[in-house]
Enzyme design. Structure first.
Site, PDB file in Angstrom:
ATOM      1  N   CYS A   7      -2.580   8.662   2.823  1.00 43.20           N
ATOM      2  CA  CYS A   7      -2.351   8.003   1.321  1.00 43.20           C
ATOM      3  C   CYS A   7      -3.433   8.715   0.532  1.00 43.20           C
ATOM      4  O   CYS A   7      -2.931   8.993  -0.572  1.00 43.20           O
ATOM      5  CB  CYS A   7      -2.084   6.705   1.441  1.00 43.20           C
ATOM      6  SG  CYS A   7      -3.699   5.813   2.561  1.00 43.20           S
ATOM      7  N   GLU A  28       0.560  -1.180  -0.025  1.00 44.02           N
ATOM      8  CA  GLU A  28      -0.125   0.135   0.128  1.00 44.02           C
ATOM      9  C   GLU A  28       0.888   1.151   0.082  1.00 44.02           C
ATOM     10  O   GLU A  28       1.559   1.727   1.065  1.00 44.02           O
ATOM     11  CB  GLU A  28      -0.973   0.084   1.272  1.00 44.02           C
ATOM     12  CG  GLU A  28      -1.924  -1.148   1.263  1.00 44.02           C
ATOM     13  CD  GLU A  28      -3.039  -1.182   0.591  1.00 44.02           C
ATOM     14  OE1 GLU A  28      -3.186  -0.096  -0.294  1.00 44.02           O
ATOM     15  OE2 GLU A  28      -3.724  -2.059   0.742  1.00 44.02           O
TER      16      GLU A  28
HETATM   17  P1  NAD Z   1       8.487   5.262   4.470  1.00 42.99           P
HETATM   18  O1  NAD Z   1       8.729   4.295   3.138  1.00 42.99           O
HETATM   19  O2  NAD Z   1       9.690   5.776   4.513  1.00 42.99           O
HETATM   20  O3  NAD Z   1       8.553   4.268   5.777  1.00 42.99           O
HETATM   21  C1  NAD Z   1       7.699   3.303   5.915  1.00 42.99           C
HETATM   22  C2  NAD Z   1       8.251   2.187   6.968  1.00 42.99           C
HETATM   23  O4  NAD Z   1       9.088   1.425   6.352  1.00 42.99           O
HETATM   24  C3  NAD Z   1       9.042   2.746   8.209  1.00 42.99           C
HETATM   25  O5  NAD Z   1       8.598   1.838   9.301  1.00 42.99           O
HETATM   26  C4  NAD Z   1      10.610   2.597   7.811  1.00 42.99           C
HETATM   27  O6  NAD Z   1      10.947   2.435   8.945  1.00 42.99           O
HETATM   28  C5  NAD Z   1      10.257   1.299   7.090  1.00 42.99           C
HETATM   29  N1  NAD Z   1      11.469   1.157   6.035  1.00 42.99           N
HETATM   30  C6  NAD Z   1      12.073   2.137   5.661  1.00 42.99           C
HETATM   31  N2  NAD Z   1      13.445   1.835   4.739  1.00 42.99           N
HETATM   32  C7  NAD Z   1      13.024   0.173   5.031  1.00 42.99           C
HETATM   33  C8  NAD Z   1      13.556  -0.943   4.169  1.00 42.99           C
HETATM   34  N3  NAD Z   1      14.615  -0.837   3.455  1.00 42.99           N
HETATM   35  N4  NAD Z   1      13.030  -2.311   4.575  1.00 42.99           N
HETATM   36  C9  NAD Z   1      11.975  -2.375   5.149  1.00 42.99           C
HETATM   37  N5  NAD Z   1      11.534  -1.380   5.936  1.00 42.99           N
HETATM   38  C10 NAD Z   1      11.871  -0.031   5.575  1.00 42.99           C
HETATM   39  O7  NAD Z   1       6.829   5.735   4.340  1.00 42.99           O
HETATM   40  P2  NAD Z   1       6.612   6.915   5.448  1.00 42.99           P
HETATM   41  O8  NAD Z   1       7.256   8.140   5.287  1.00 42.99           O
HETATM   42  O9  NAD Z   1       6.429   6.441   6.800  1.00 42.99           O
HETATM   43  O10 NAD Z   1       5.049   6.954   4.946  1.00 42.99           O
HETATM   44  C11 NAD Z   1       4.526   7.807   4.035  1.00 42.99           C
HETATM   45  C12 NAD Z   1       4.277   7.251   2.619  1.00 42.99           C
HETATM   46  O11 NAD Z   1       3.357   6.327   2.858  1.00 42.99           O
HETATM   47  C13 NAD Z   1       3.599   8.275   2.061  1.00 42.99           C
HETATM   48  O12 NAD Z   1       3.888   8.280   0.560  1.00 42.99           O
HETATM   49  C14 NAD Z   1       1.979   7.455   1.901  1.00 42.99           C
HETATM   50  O13 NAD Z   1       1.451   7.918   0.774  1.00 42.99           O
HETATM   51  C15 NAD Z   1       2.269   6.318   1.989  1.00 42.99           C
HETATM   52  N6  NAD Z   1       0.896   5.769   2.933  1.00 42.99           N
HETATM   53  C16 NAD Z   1       0.492   4.606   2.021  1.00 42.99           C
HETATM   54  C17 NAD Z   1      -0.932   4.339   2.430  1.00 42.99           C
HETATM   55  C18 NAD Z   1      -1.583   3.391   1.819  1.00 42.99           C
HETATM   56  O14 NAD Z   1      -2.484   2.422   2.452  1.00 42.99           O
HETATM   57  N7  NAD Z   1      -1.474   3.136   0.387  1.00 42.99           N
HETATM   58  C19 NAD Z   1      -1.176   4.555   3.867  1.00 42.99           C
HETATM   59  C20 NAD Z   1      -0.623   5.541   4.405  1.00 42.99           C
HETATM   60  C21 NAD Z   1       0.694   6.108   3.741  1.00 42.99           C
END
Ligand code: NAD
Length: 477
Positions: A284, A250
């Site tokens: 999101c 997502e």
């Molecule tokens: P992010 O990708 O920076 O981080 C999300 C998670 O991934 C964090 O827990 C982080 O520690 C972890 N992470 C980072 N690098 C990783 C790796 N290499 N392997 C595994 N895990 C790793 O995202 P964010 O800034 O926390 O969230 C914002 C984004 O999420 C926005 O783009 C938003 O649109 C999206 N979002 C999507 C939905 C949906 O349902 N589609 C819902 C909420 C947010």
């Protein structure tokens, strides 16, 4: 001295030698320390989940359902405590309770309760795929085993619940890593629900992205649920591919909202406003670009400006706050940069547009006109309290604009003629197209993106199926 909050591993609290501070985005103050899990602790959490899984899956369905209803009761009983954490750590104001109120931290906890009760009450009965005189073929649904879940910071508790609850409902066990920006509330949520769940069914690890990479790349994982940004989603999909592990992604969106020429700006302004600015735009499936025809342009901008200027913004623990801070500096800097770029690219800032000054990452609700497709604020996901309003000439042109980006989470069409709106909706490339509302997810309705917004769905029966694998039992007659 501030508390150190702990992970839950096999039902027991676990710390780590290394920790980091979780900060309040409204004040900049430290809220407490969070463990940075070691790679060994990640492996231990996966082993605990693995050990607990067969007995959890073997329980009668009715027992698992009853335990999950208890989880919902625990969430409800602790909602004031957990909502307080969401506000202090994530920033959204406490707000009201229930679906008709300003959506704040109490709303997030209400959502956690409902998104627990609904999967708890759903069933995946055996399906008859084929039967004749010679054979009977049934499709049974089996859990994957151990689910790795990685959550973002915008709706930290609700999204963790979306990942945990369907997974355990069908007999998987879970290791969850919350975002490093919003860990404490989630660690506390998991600690509390562990009071009613058997040890090892839901475990946590915490720390930066590296810890998430250890978790999702571990060969002991059977399924990955990820919600977050596109670039991280791509890394996770690559790591999981090495182990041939299925992934639900997502990812981000850049949802277009299209007003048709017969829309009613006054009547629709409130829906449009919340569609864009829920959780300070850090959602999101928020409306991230609004396409408006010439004949409705001025009244629409005016109606949204009036709403944007009347919403109280401040520390969400204070009474009456409707808007809070942006959650973290990285996101705040991104919003500042995108609004600056909009000015340079010829945009007009209708309201907001200037950082409020510290302490806290406060940025006023901002509307920008005069931009076109290709400008950065239109093309890049702002994930913050800024909405570009773009003028269009023909509906075909607006649909082409909606579809031109590599994102397809949600979209919306606004019209007084629902049939006409449905025809437009069917031409938009998005997982969900709402009509006369935006972002209105529901626990019974599948939700997921297309194109760069990811793959797989959550919620409802389809969401439950996504955390199972089919097994065919084929009987010769
Ligand atoms: P992010 O990708 O920076 O981080 C999300 C998670 O991934 C964090 O827990 C982080 O520690 C972890 N992470 C980072 N690098 C990783 C790796 N290499 N392997 C595994 N895990 C790793 O995202 P964010 O800034 O926390 O969230 C914002 C984004 O999420 C926005 O783009 C938003 O649109 C999206 N979002 C999507 C939905 C949906 O349902 N589609 C819902 C909420 C947010």
């Amino acid at each position: 001295m501030k508390n150190t909050y702990l992970n839950t591993l096999n039902g027991k609290p676990v710390g780590s030698d290394k920790t980091f501070e979780s900060l309040n985005p409204a004040t900049g103050e430290s809220l407490g320390s969070v463990p940075i899990s070691t790679q060994q602790q990640v492996a231990d959490a996966i082993a605990a989940a693995r050990a607990a899984q067969p007995a959890w899956a073997a329980r009668p369905d009715a027992e698992r359902k009853a335990l999950m209803m208890k989880v919902a009761e625990v969430i409800k009983a602790n909602a004031p405590y957990l909502a307080d954490w969401v506000t202090r750590e994530q920033g959204k104001p406490l707000g009201g309770l229930g679906p008709d109120q300003v959506p704040g931290a109490r709303f997030e906890l209400w959502g956690c309760e409902v998104w627990t009760q609904v999967p708890a009450s759903l069933d995946l009965p055996v399906e008859l795929a084929f039967e004749d005189d010679t054979r009977r073929d049934e499709v049974h649904r089996k859990p994957f085993g151990v689910v790795a879940a990685v959550a973002p910071w915008n709706w930290p508790l609700l999204i963790a619940i979306w990942q945990i609850i369907p997974s355990i409902r069908v007999g998987n066990t879970v290791v969850l890593k919350p975002s490093e920006y919003t860990s404490i509330g989630t660690l506390e949520l998991v600690r509390l629900i562990n009071e009613v769940l058997p040890a090892g069914v839901v475990n946590t690890v915490s720390g930066p992205g590296e810890v998430g990479a250890w978790l999702t790349g571990d060969p002991g994982i059977d399924k990955v649920m990820f919600t977050g940004s596109g670039p991280t989603g791509a890394k996770i999909a690559q790591a999981a591919a090495k182990n041939l592990v299925p992934v639900t992604l997502e990812l981000g969106g850049n949802d277009a909202a299209i007003m048709l020429p017969d829309a009613d700006p006054k009547a629709m302004a409130m829906g449009l406003f919340w569609g864009a600015f829920i959780n300070m735009g850090q959602t999101c499936a928020a409306a991230k670009r609004l396409y408006v025809p010439e004949n409705l342009f001025e009244p629409t901008v005016q109606a949204l400006k009036e709403l944007a200027e009347m919403m109280p913004m401040g520390d969400g623990l204070k009474d009456g706050m409707v808007m809070g801070p942006i959650q973290n500096k990285m996101q705040y800097d991104k919003v500042v940069d995108l609004v600056d770029s909009a000015r340079q690219q010829g945009g007009t800032v209708v309201c907001g547009g200037k950082p409020a000054g510290g302490p806290g990452y406060f940025y006023p609700l901002t509307l920008v006109t005069g931009l076109k497709d290709g400008d950065r604020l239109v093309d890049e996901e702002q994930f913050g309290p800024v909405l570009p309003i773009i003028k269009y000439r023909t509906v075909d042109e607006a649909i082409a604009s909606a579809n031109r980006l590599d994102a397809g989470l949600g979209a919306s069409v606004w019209s007084t003629d629902v049939e006409k709106a449905k025809q437009v909706a069917s031409r938009i490339q998005a997982g969900t197209v709402w009509i006369n509302q935006h972002g209105m997810i529901h626990p019974m309705v599948p939700f997921g993106g297309v194109k760069g917004s990811g793959y797989g769905v959550e919620f409802g029966l389809d969401g439950l199926k996504a955390v199972t694998q089919p097994q065919v039992i084929s009987v010769k007659k």
